[in-house]
Design a protein around this motif. Structure first.
Motif, PDB file in Angstrom:
ATOM      1  N   ASP A  79       3.790 116.979  56.076  1.00  0.00           N
ATOM      2  CA  ASP A  79       3.759 115.342  56.332  1.00  0.00           C
ATOM      3  C   ASP A  79       5.025 115.075  55.885  1.00  0.00           C
ATOM      4  O   ASP A  79       5.580 114.031  56.610  1.00  0.00           O
ATOM      5  N   THR A  80       5.508 115.362  54.631  1.00  0.00           N
ATOM      6  CA  THR A  80       6.877 114.915  54.116  1.00  0.00           C
ATOM      7  C   THR A  80       7.983 115.343  55.244  1.00  0.00           C
ATOM      8  O   THR A  80       8.747 114.457  55.593  1.00  0.00           O
ATOM      9  N   LEU A  81       7.889 116.738  55.751  1.00  0.00           N
ATOM     10  CA  LEU A  81       8.770 117.024  56.986  1.00  0.00           C
ATOM     11  C   LEU A  81       8.785 116.043  58.220  1.00  0.00           C
ATOM     12  O   LEU A  81       9.702 115.768  58.724  1.00  0.00           O
ATOM     13  N   GLU A  82       7.636 115.722  58.626  1.00  0.00           N
ATOM     14  CA  GLU A  82       7.615 114.944  59.811  1.00  0.00           C
ATOM     15  C   GLU A  82       7.996 113.538  59.566  1.00  0.00           C
ATOM     16  O   GLU A  82       8.853 113.013  60.392  1.00  0.00           O
ATOM     17  N   GLY A 106      16.972 109.892  52.092  1.00  0.00           N
ATOM     18  CA  GLY A 106      15.905 110.563  52.427  1.00  0.00           C
ATOM     19  C   GLY A 106      15.353 111.447  51.195  1.00  0.00           C
ATOM     20  O   GLY A 106      16.047 111.576  50.134  1.00  0.00           O
ATOM     21  N   VAL A 107      14.479 112.327  51.529  1.00  0.00           N
ATOM     22  CA  VAL A 107      14.023 113.302  50.419  1.00  0.00           C
ATOM     23  C   VAL A 107      14.950 114.559  50.524  1.00  0.00           C
ATOM     24  O   VAL A 107      15.186 115.035  51.358  1.00  0.00           O
ATOM     25  N   ASP A 108      15.421 115.127  49.263  1.00  0.00           N
ATOM     26  CA  ASP A 108      16.067 116.210  49.152  1.00  0.00           C
ATOM     27  C   ASP A 108      15.370 117.304  49.598  1.00  0.00           C
ATOM     28  O   ASP A 108      14.131 117.515  49.080  1.00  0.00           O
ATOM     29  N   PHE A 109      15.473 118.395  50.522  1.00  0.00           N
ATOM     30  CA  PHE A 109      14.683 119.481  50.824  1.00  0.00           C
ATOM     31  C   PHE A 109      14.703 120.277  49.788  1.00  0.00           C
ATOM     32  O   PHE A 109      13.274 120.880  49.392  1.00  0.00           O
ATOM     33  N   THR A 110      15.578 120.551  49.192  1.00  0.00           N
ATOM     34  CA  THR A 110      15.461 121.571  47.952  1.00  0.00           C
ATOM     35  C   THR A 110      14.146 121.098  46.764  1.00  0.00           C
ATOM     36  O   THR A 110      13.494 121.746  46.338  1.00  0.00           O
ATOM     37  N   ALA A 146      12.912 110.041  60.076  1.00  0.00           N
ATOM     38  CA  ALA A 146      13.667 109.123  59.461  1.00  0.00           C
ATOM     39  C   ALA A 146      15.079 109.697  59.685  1.00  0.00           C
ATOM     40  O   ALA A 146      16.250 108.745  59.773  1.00  0.00           O
ATOM     41  N   SER A 147      15.353 111.106  59.822  1.00  0.00           N
ATOM     42  CA  SER A 147      16.588 111.566  59.869  1.00  0.00           C
ATOM     43  C   SER A 147      17.121 111.045  61.469  1.00  0.00           C
ATOM     44  O   SER A 147      18.444 110.864  61.650  1.00  0.00           O
ATOM     45  N   THR A 148      16.198 111.323  62.221  1.00  0.00           N
ATOM     46  CA  THR A 148      16.780 110.562  63.867  1.00  0.00           C
ATOM     47  C   THR A 148      17.112 109.271  63.804  1.00  0.00           C
ATOM     48  O   THR A 148      18.319 109.082  64.415  1.00  0.00           O
ATOM     49  N   ARG A 149      16.509 108.817  63.000  1.00  0.00           N
ATOM     50  CA  ARG A 149      16.768 106.941  63.180  1.00  0.00           C
ATOM     51  C   ARG A 149      18.162 106.797  62.208  1.00  0.00           C
ATOM     52  O   ARG A 149      18.909 106.260  62.636  1.00  0.00           O
ATOM     53  N   SER A 150      18.265 107.865  61.208  1.00  0.00           N
ATOM     54  CA  SER A 150      19.695 107.580  60.228  1.00  0.00           C
ATOM     55  C   SER A 150      20.737 107.969  61.306  1.00  0.00           C
ATOM     56  O   SER A 150      21.963 107.518  61.154  1.00  0.00           O
ATOM     57  N   ASP A 151      20.643 109.175  62.027  1.00  0.00           N
ATOM     58  CA  ASP A 151      21.647 109.799  62.818  1.00  0.00           C
ATOM     59  C   ASP A 151      22.022 108.529  63.961  1.00  0.00           C
ATOM     60  O   ASP A 151      23.252 108.510  64.113  1.00  0.00           O
ATOM     61  N   PHE A 152      21.361 108.078  64.419  1.00  0.00           N
ATOM     62  CA  PHE A 152      21.114 107.130  65.391  1.00  0.00           C
ATOM     63  C   PHE A 152      22.030 105.772  64.968  1.00  0.00           C
ATOM     64  O   PHE A 152      22.934 105.342  65.449  1.00  0.00           O
TER      65      PHE A 152
END
Length: 304
Positions: free
Chosen positions: A75-78, A58-62, A83-89
């Motif tokens: 938009d990027t955070l959304e 994913g995109v690095d937050f920093t 993507a994070s939810t999918r990745s965690d799953f």
């Protein structure tokens, strides 16, 4: 004088299973033998699962807050949240999912799936016919390969070639499998058809008992069948092909279900059915009335 005739042996008695068994049969039958399509399907699914677990970048937050335009942050955070939810799953379920797929794939190599699939690819009946003809041609010389070659080189070659084809078909049997409550399939059930034979019945009310001839027939079958579990399958195949066991026919079971039906039939060989027993004495602890069984089949070689 001791019999020093070498025992017939089509190869080493090493036991292989699954892919190893298929590789041996490919060499013995000199043809390509494919694995079941179910095996390929599970292999593909495992590969796709590996691709999923690798695509978790994913995109690095920093990096985002230091380089991306501020008006694009929302938009990027959304997108990253989704993507994070999918990745965690995927991460949470990956280990169990891969284990399930791996076990399912392994089962295709230890079940009716493999047995039936391989049998559909080979000409078992043709191999039996060629083996039988060669064994009958060679007669007693099957025990001496040099004499066999000297007597009938073509028959000796066919005997050895087709014997190796048939010899390790039992390696396709699952190590544990059950259809309608039956136990593990008996190796002899792959190779042998047993003629219809009367059961051994003992009428406890009239003293009626099976005759010696029937008893010895049961014993002869039991002894022949035993060769397929004691490392002497080569000898067992040859004896049946040469007609030394009138109640047995060399006939390959083309499905595991058929082999298991034969296994159930083999279990009745040598088993005595006792009928019309006296009712049990409530205080005596005797066997209840009705049908009971006992194992009893005389050896085929009568005492002199």
């Amino acid at each position: 004088m001791a019999n020093n005739t070498p025992m017939i042996q089509f190869g080493k008695n090493t036991i292989e299973s699954g892919i190893k068994a298929v590789e041996y049969l490919q060499e013995a039958w000199d043809q390509e033998i494919t694995l079941p399509p179910e095996h390929s399907d599970f292999t593909d699914r495992i590969s796709k699962l590996e691709e999923l677990i690798q695509k978790q970048d994913g995109v690095d937050f920093t990096t985002m807050i230091t380089t991306a335009p501020v008006d694009e942050w929302e938009d990027t955070l959304e997108r990253e949240l989704q993507a994070s939810t999918r990745s965690d799953f995927i991460q949470r379920n990956y280990t169990k999912a891969r284990q399930t797929l791996t076990e399912a794939r392994a089962k295709t190599l230890n079940s009716a799936i493999l047995y039936d699939h391989v049998m559909a690819q080979i000409d078992a009946a043709g191999a039996v016919a060629a083996f039988t003809e060669a064994a009958l041609t060679l007669g007693e010389n099957v025990n001496d390969i040099q004499q066999a070659i000297d007597q009938a080189p073509a028959a000796a070659a066919e005997f050895r070639k087709n014997g190796r084809k048939l010899w390790k078909l039992h390696q396709l049997l699952p190590t544990s499998y059950s259809v309608n409550g039956t136990q593990i399939t008996h190796p002899a059930a792959i190779y042998l058809n047993v003629a219809d034979i009367e059961p051994l019945i003992r009428d406890m009310s009239q003293g009626y008992q099976y005759g010696d001839e029937l008893q010895y027939r049961h014993g002869a079958i039991a002894m022949a069948v035993e060769k397929f579990t004691t490392g002497t399958t080569s000898e067992g195949l040859t004896e049946v092909a040469q007609g030394k066991h009138p109640d047995l026919t060399l006939d390959i079971a083309t499905t595991l279900e058929q082999a298991q039906a034969r296994t159930r039939a083999l279990k009745t060989i040598g088993k005595v059915q006792r009928i019309n027993e006296k009712p049990a004495d409530a205080n005596g602890g005797h066997t209840p009335a009705g049908l009971s069984t006992e194992r009893h089949a005389k050896r085929a070689n009568k005492a002199s």
